[in-house]
Structure formats: structure tokens, C-alpha cells
Design an enzyme around this catalytic site. Structure first.
Site, mmCIF file in Angstrom:
data_model
loop_
_atom_site.group_PDB
_atom_site.id
_atom_site.type_symbol
_atom_site.label_atom_id
_atom_site.label_comp_id
_atom_site.label_asym_id
_atom_site.label_seq_id
_atom_site.Cartn_x
_atom_site.Cartn_y
_atom_site.Cartn_z
ATOM 1 N N ARG A 48 22.719 -12.110 45.763
ATOM 2 C CA ARG A 48 21.656 -11.557 46.601
ATOM 3 C C ARG A 48 20.699 -12.196 46.738
ATOM 4 O O ARG A 48 20.382 -13.422 46.250
ATOM 5 C CB ARG A 48 21.551 -10.014 45.966
ATOM 6 C CG ARG A 48 21.444 -9.877 44.422
ATOM 7 C CD ARG A 48 20.579 -10.612 43.798
ATOM 8 N NE ARG A 48 19.198 -10.547 44.431
ATOM 9 C CZ ARG A 48 17.951 -11.177 44.216
ATOM 10 N NH1 ARG A 48 18.056 -12.291 43.237
ATOM 11 N NH2 ARG A 48 17.047 -11.138 44.750
ATOM 12 N N GLY A 49 19.737 -11.693 47.616
ATOM 13 C CA GLY A 49 18.476 -12.534 47.952
ATOM 14 C C GLY A 49 18.723 -13.276 49.101
ATOM 15 O O GLY A 49 19.980 -13.821 49.278
ATOM 16 N N ALA A 50 17.965 -13.052 50.295
ATOM 17 C CA ALA A 50 18.190 -13.396 51.784
ATOM 18 C C ALA A 50 18.922 -14.889 51.768
ATOM 19 O O ALA A 50 19.851 -15.011 52.362
ATOM 20 C CB ALA A 50 16.970 -13.085 52.632
ATOM 21 N N ARG A 91 26.208 -7.171 54.334
ATOM 22 C CA ARG A 91 24.814 -6.481 54.281
ATOM 23 C C ARG A 91 24.045 -6.520 55.604
ATOM 24 O O ARG A 91 24.032 -7.638 56.175
ATOM 25 C CB ARG A 91 24.069 -7.214 53.241
ATOM 26 C CG ARG A 91 24.760 -6.873 51.875
ATOM 27 C CD ARG A 91 23.713 -7.039 50.621
ATOM 28 N NE ARG A 91 22.664 -6.168 50.344
ATOM 29 C CZ ARG A 91 21.884 -6.216 49.350
ATOM 30 N NH1 ARG A 91 21.694 -7.478 48.787
ATOM 31 N NH2 ARG A 91 20.786 -5.548 49.270
ATOM 32 N N GLN A 198 15.980 -5.979 39.914
ATOM 33 C CA GLN A 198 15.930 -7.682 40.234
ATOM 34 C C GLN A 198 14.832 -8.086 39.177
ATOM 35 O O GLN A 198 14.993 -9.252 38.881
ATOM 36 C CB GLN A 198 15.883 -7.838 41.691
ATOM 37 C CG GLN A 198 17.085 -7.623 42.448
ATOM 38 C CD GLN A 198 17.089 -6.044 43.009
ATOM 39 O OE1 GLN A 198 16.453 -5.165 42.459
ATOM 40 N NE2 GLN A 198 17.701 -6.016 43.984
ATOM 41 N N ASP A 239 13.187 -10.437 53.422
ATOM 42 C CA ASP A 239 14.558 -10.343 54.024
ATOM 43 C C ASP A 239 14.639 -10.507 55.480
ATOM 44 O O ASP A 239 15.338 -10.817 56.372
ATOM 45 C CB ASP A 239 15.390 -9.070 53.626
ATOM 46 C CG ASP A 239 15.356 -9.101 52.194
ATOM 47 O OD1 ASP A 239 14.559 -8.449 51.362
ATOM 48 O OD2 ASP A 239 16.594 -9.610 51.685
ATOM 49 N N ASN A 249 11.187 -6.333 53.127
ATOM 50 C CA ASN A 249 11.487 -6.685 51.578
ATOM 51 C C ASN A 249 11.917 -5.614 50.994
ATOM 52 O O ASN A 249 11.983 -4.263 51.257
ATOM 53 C CB ASN A 249 10.362 -7.553 51.220
ATOM 54 C CG ASN A 249 10.480 -8.202 49.788
ATOM 55 O OD1 ASN A 249 11.604 -8.953 49.746
ATOM 56 N ND2 ASN A 249 9.881 -8.228 48.863
ATOM 57 N N LYS A 250 12.190 -5.906 49.532
ATOM 58 C CA LYS A 250 12.778 -4.807 48.461
ATOM 59 C C LYS A 250 12.167 -3.641 48.450
ATOM 60 O O LYS A 250 11.056 -3.722 48.513
ATOM 61 C CB LYS A 250 13.068 -5.381 47.256
ATOM 62 C CG LYS A 250 13.369 -4.753 46.234
ATOM 63 C CD LYS A 250 14.786 -4.083 46.409
ATOM 64 C CE LYS A 250 15.843 -4.970 46.987
ATOM 65 N NZ LYS A 250 17.096 -4.487 47.177
HETATM 66 O O1 MRU Z 1 18.732 -6.511 47.509
HETATM 67 P P1 MRU Z 1 18.358 -7.830 47.426
HETATM 68 O O2 MRU Z 1 18.196 -8.066 45.876
HETATM 69 O O3 MRU Z 1 19.293 -9.001 48.065
HETATM 70 O O4 MRU Z 1 16.940 -8.081 48.024
HETATM 71 C C1 MRU Z 1 16.323 -9.188 47.804
HETATM 72 C C2 MRU Z 1 15.039 -9.081 48.188
HETATM 73 O O5 MRU Z 1 14.427 -8.021 48.648
HETATM 74 C C3 MRU Z 1 14.105 -10.571 48.112
HETATM 75 O O6 MRU Z 1 12.851 -10.156 48.085
HETATM 76 C C4 MRU Z 1 14.357 -11.395 49.589
HETATM 77 O O7 MRU Z 1 15.480 -11.318 49.924
HETATM 78 C C5 MRU Z 1 13.836 -12.615 49.507
HETATM 79 S S1 MRU Z 1 14.708 -13.568 48.605
HETATM 80 C C6 MRU Z 1 14.175 -15.186 48.645
#
Ligand code: MRU
Length: 348
Positions: A48-50, A91, A198, A239, A249-250
Site C-alpha cells: 500500500r502507499g501510492a 484500487r 498504518q 495519493d 490522502n489517508k
Molecule cells: O490506504 P493506503 O495505506 O494505501 O494509504 C496510503 C496513504 O494515504 C499515504 O499517505 C500516501 O499513499 C502517500 S505514500 C508515500
């Protein structure tokens, strides 16, 4: 520079990814050999994470090309098309996924005339390059962003925008790592980041691994700490950033940004250019993923909410550009992002 955490690695013709669902209790790699498997890994949040999702998708395309080598041309072309589709459906919010797939598609199109083995090798080389480039970009962002943090700064972050969310170094945590490497004494306040945790599970783990001082709080404590003067800056990842600088973002990031503005605390967003989506005029157009109810009603085997309760579980929110002090990009720092200065990042 050695990499503390290798989120994705290529081993004996397969992609291996750290299983981020089980960290920090367990440190396991899961092995992937097809696009459908990688798409499932992204959907289930093994990765996970963009930026990490983008890298995984690129490897997914390469894996599929390799798996299709022994069939005929038609099967190869159709199979690759299906791979792009299945990965794109994994996603919806992080634009890096679509950015990476677009890059892989462009390479595939330019090389269509070649033999299948050659195409597969070229696609794999491109996936490796996307990952290597991600680390270089994160280091460049880190260098620009580190200058914004004072020695001794107490920095709040939300979710995990660390090495685990990228091919290495991290975006928001990359800025913190770079500041620490530059000799600054930085301490991190990690929001636990309900519901997937996270912050508690991943950010805290990354910081503890490296000996960077970290204090874990639940999401509802941030306002109190800001009011008590215990937070000097906020840095988050993103994201997707719209053309006007609105930041997805999250879930919970918007709440932190509002609080930061109320308390006069700078709110920084670490944002590689691959996360900016110029096709969307503003943040309202960013698709927000809704995830399963059981992430909210409990965690793993422990369910604490009443059976039958209605649940909302939007995984991301949008912070309006006016609340963003600056975007930290690999090309430099963009203060008070708006349509003009965001477009300017792409003009040279
Ligand atoms: O649902 P996730 O864990 O994929 O969400 C991740 C985030 O929101 C991060 O802050 C974002 O992807 C930036 S990661 C460098």
C-alpha cells in the site's frame, strides 16, 4: 546508501513484497508471479502507499508478459491487455497506479513489433527503472523538504508515507530521514491512523527500526497536542493532487490540516510529480475508495461494534489547497499551491 526496508524486491523471476497487513507482529514476504496476483495484493493491502502501488503494478505487467511467453501472439496481446485492466481496477484513489500503468503501456506500444521475449525483458527493465527512479525522487524531495524543518522539530505525520509506502526512503518520512541524515534532531509524532493502523503498525515500526524518536498517539489526540504547543510541523504524503493543489490522502488528513491551520502550524505535503493529476481541476473530482465495513467494526479477529450497525469507511479525504503550506516535490518546494504554480512544475 543502504536501504533499511525493501518493500518490493525481484527474486528469481518473481516479485516479492513485504506483507504490510501483518507488520509489525510478523515480517514476511509474499511471492507474486502474475498480474492478477499482484492486483489482489494491492487490493488486500499487502502493498500500500501510492508510489509502492505504482511500482507493484509495473512489476505486475512485466510478470504477465513473462507468463505469456510461450503462447501465440494473440494470447500475448490479449493477456497483456487483461493485465492492464485487472491492475487498474485494484484500487481507485492513488494516481501513481494509473501513472505507472500508463508508462508501461507506452513502452509496450513502442516495442510491439519486437519478439515476445524481448518485450517481456523491456517491460521488466522499465519496472526496475520505475522503482529505482522512485528512490531517487524521494531522496530529492527529502533534500528539499529537510530544509523546512528546524533542528529539534517535533513533526506530526498521518498514515505511513515511509519506505514501506514507496520503493525506498519514503516521501513524508523521507523528508524526516533526510533531515536526520543532515544532523537535525527530529522527533516524530505518529497518528495511529484508524482503521488500518498504518501509523501505529508501519510508521512507528519504521522509525523504531532506525532509532528516530517516535511517539504514537491516537488520531483524536492531535488537536490536544497542538494546543499544548507540542507539535512544530505536520508532514504527510498524498495519493493524488488535483491541478489546483487540493490533496487527497489517508482519511483523517483533512482533520489534521484544519487543526494545523487553527494553531498556526505549517502543513507540508510530500508529493512526487507522479502523484499530481492535472486532468482533475479540483479535489472533488478525485475518486475516494470506500473499503469494507469490517475494517471499522473491528480489527482482524476482534469485532467490537454491534452486529448490524451501518458503517461508512471512506479510505481517503481531500484537503483543500488553501490549508496546504507547501508541496514538497522533487523539483523543489511549492508554497501555497494553486493552479498556476502546480502547472509550473511541469513546464520545465
Ligand atoms: O490506504 P493506503 O495505506 O494505501 O494509504 C496510503 C496513504 O494515504 C499515504 O499517505 C500516501 O499513499 C502517500 S505514500 C508515500
Amino acid at each position: 546508501m543502504t536501504q533499511a526496508v525493501q518493500t518490493l524486491r525481484w527474486v528469481d523471476g518473481a516479485l516479492e513484497m513485504i506483507d504490510q497487513r501483518v507488520l509489525p507482529a510478523r515480517f514476511d514476504y509474499v511471492r507474486y508471479t502474475s498480474a492478477a496476483e499482484v492486483a489482489q495484493g494491492i487490493r488486500l493491502m499487502v502493498v500500500r502507499g501510492a508510489p509502492a502501488i505504482g511500482c507493484a503494478a509495473a512489476y505486475g505487467v512485466a510478470l504477465e508478459a513473462m507468463a505469456l511467453l510461450n503462447g501465440g501472439r494473440e494470447a500475448f496481446v490479449n493477456g497483456l491487455e487483461r493485465a492492464f485492466e485487472v491492475l487498474a481496477a485494484s484500487r481507485p484513489t492513488a494516481v501513481n497506479l494509473f501513472w505507472a500503468l500508463q508508462r508501461m503501456r507506452a513502452i509496450w506500444q513502442v516495442n510491439q513489433h519486437r519478439a515476445q521475449g524481448e518485450i517481456a525483458a523491456i517491460l521488466l527493465a522499465q519496472a526496475h527503472e520505475i522503482s529505482a527512479e522512485d528512490v531517487r525522487i524521494n531522496r530529492a524531495m527529502g533534500a528539499h523538504g529537510a530544509a523546512l524543518l528546524a533542528d529539534g522539530a517535533r513533526v506530526l505525520t498521518h498514515c505511513n508515507a515511509g519506505a514501506l509506502a514507496t520503493a525506498g526512503h519514503g516521501t513524508a518520512l523521507g523528508v524526516i530521514r533526510s533531515a536526520v541524515e543532515a544532523g537535525k534532531r527530529i522527533s516524530v509524532i505518529a497518528d495511529e491512523t484508524r482503521p488500518f493502523l498504518q501509523g501505529a503498525r508501519l510508521t512507528a515500526w519504521e522509525m523504531v527500526q532506525e532509532g528516530i524518536p517516535v511517539t504514537l498517539i491516537t488520531d483524536n489526540m492531535a488537536g490536544h497536542l497542538m494546543r499544548c504547543g507540542e507539535i512544530d510541523a505536520v508532514i504527510v504524503g498524498t495519493d493524488r493532487v488535483a491541478a489546483n493543489g487540493d490533496v487527497a490522502n489517508k482519511i483523517g488528513t483533512y482533520m489534521v490540516a484544519v487543526l494545523a491551520q487553527r494553531h498556526g502550524i505549517p502543513f507540508y505535503v510530500a508529493c512526487p510529480l507522479s502523484t499530481i493529476d492535472l486532468t482533475l481541476a479540483h479535489g472533488d473530482a478525485i475518486p475516494i475508495e470506500e473499503r469494507a465495513a469490517d475494517e471499522v467494526t473491528g480489527f482482524r479477529d476482534c469485532q467490537w461494534a454491534a452486529k448490524g450497525v451501518q458503517v461508512r469507511n471512506p479510505a481517503f479525504d481531500v484537503t483543500p489547497a488553501e490549508l496546504v503550506t507547501a508541496l514538497i516535490t522533487e523539483k523543489g518546494v511549492v508554497r501555497q499551491p494553486d493552479k498556476k504554480n502546480v502547472a509550473g512544475l511541469f513546464s520545465t
